[in-house]
Write a protein that holds these residues in place. Structure first.
Motif: not given
Length: 58
Positions: A8-12
């Motif tokens: 998930d790119p938003t997690k980072k």
């Protein structure tokens, strides 16, 4: 099919946002307002990116 394997790119980005806000708070406590302002501005950019990615998902 293997969507659960994709990261998930938003997690980072959320983690980066949290770290920036923590660093900004510490700078403010030390009285370093310039660094506080810079970190807060960077955190806002990250928050905008998170919001943009969330809008694309929906």
């Amino acid at each position: 099919m293997f969507a659960f394997l994709k990261s998930d790119p938003t997690k980072k980005l959320k983690k980066r946002h949290s770290i920036l806000l923590e660093q900004a708070m510490q700078a403010q406590r030390k009285g370093d307002i310039r660094t506080y302002s810079e970190l807060t501005a960077e955190a806002e950019k990250v928050a905008d990116e998170i919001q943009r990615l969330g809008a694309n998902k929906a």
